[in-house]
Design a protein around this motif. Structure first.
Motif, mmCIF file in Angstrom:
data_model
loop_
_atom_site.group_PDB
_atom_site.id
_atom_site.type_symbol
_atom_site.label_atom_id
_atom_site.label_comp_id
_atom_site.label_asym_id
_atom_site.label_seq_id
_atom_site.Cartn_x
_atom_site.Cartn_y
_atom_site.Cartn_z
ATOM 1 N N GLN A 38 0.850 -1.186 0.000
ATOM 2 C CA GLN A 38 0.000 0.000 0.000
ATOM 3 C C GLN A 38 0.885 1.236 0.000
ATOM 4 O O GLN A 38 1.581 1.506 0.988
ATOM 5 N N PHE A 88 3.673 0.456 2.663
ATOM 6 C CA PHE A 88 3.179 -0.337 3.788
ATOM 7 C C PHE A 88 2.923 -1.743 3.250
ATOM 8 O O PHE A 88 2.065 -1.922 2.383
ATOM 9 N N LEU A 90 1.767 -5.571 3.723
ATOM 10 C CA LEU A 90 0.847 -6.332 4.563
ATOM 11 C C LEU A 90 0.819 -7.783 4.138
ATOM 12 O O LEU A 90 0.665 -8.099 2.955
ATOM 13 N N ARG A 110 6.103 -1.028 7.687
ATOM 14 C CA ARG A 110 6.249 0.242 6.966
ATOM 15 C C ARG A 110 7.690 0.351 6.503
ATOM 16 O O ARG A 110 8.588 0.505 7.318
#
Lengths: 114, 111
Positions: A38, A88, A90, A110
């Motif tokens: 992201q 970011f 995940l 991050r």
């Protein structure tokens, strides 16, 4: 109950350095595993997913790779990071039971490439 | 292939209602909704499995129209805690375990 662990939480790496992010799932077997990225203020981009050990499907290869050496372990790697790799990251898992494949996420990493 | 959400962003006052839509160019067999707080991972809200199905909890509900290949999330009497980014998620193509998310809708609730 099932839990997912993802580390590290934050990472600052220089351009050209390698990357290794690790994700493990506990309390379930043969999960589907996912890596998403992201960018700041953006949506969730699917990078890789895996339905079993050694089985990796790549959506956005670029300079990233993924591996699944064990049933509940998923690793995201890069040999040489680019500035554009910042974001970011995940990890997520789901249980393969037909169409009920909602995803459950780790805490995220991050990554800042400098 | 990524589902498109609308609106992209919405600002509400506490107590107001909002609708977030998720539309796909591909057939949908299930839709899931998530909320992501700033700096955190998305959290699963609910799943819709059948066409026309409506589900909900508290003041958040959702509907799923298979024919139109879309789902809508309804937030009524919004609270400050509803602020965040909402994503729809689905498996496209169905049965492949390729799980993708919609473009996202940023929701901000003001006091």
């Amino acid at each position: 109950s099932q839990t997912i662990h993802q580390w590290p939480a934050t990472l600052v790496q220089p351009v050209g350095s390698p990357l290794s992010l690790e994700c493990t799932v506990e309390g379930t077997s043969n999960p589907n595993l996912y890596w998403y990225r992201q960018a700041a203020g953006r949506g969730l981009q699917l990078l890789f997913y895996s339905v079993g050990i050694g089985q990796i499907s790549s959506e956005v290869p670029q300079n990233l790779s993924a591996s699944r050496p064990q049933d509940r372990q998923f690793i995201l790697s890069s040999k040489k990071l680019l500035l554009s790799d910042s974001g970011f990251y995940l990890c997520a898992w789901s249980v393969p039971r037909g169409l009920n494949t909602e995803a459950f996420f780790g805490q995220g990493t991050r990554l800042t490439v400098v | 292939q990524q589902p498109v959400q609308s609106p992209q962003a919405v600002i509400l006052r506490e107590g107001e209602d909002a609708v977030i839509n998720c539309s796909s160019s591909k057939a949908l067999y299930s839709v899931h909704w998530y909320r992501q707080k700033h700096g955190e991972a998305p959290v699963f809200l609910m799943i819709l499995l059948k066409g026309g199905e409506q589900k909900g909890h508290d003041k958040i509900s959702a509907s799923f129209n298979e024919k139109k290949q879309q789902s809508s999330l309804y937030l009524t009497a919004s609270q400050l805690s509803y602020s965040g980014t909402y994503f729809c998620g689905t498996e496209i193509p169905p049965g492949t375990y390729k799980y993708i998310f919609g473009t996202g809708t940023r929701l901000k609730v003001l006091a």
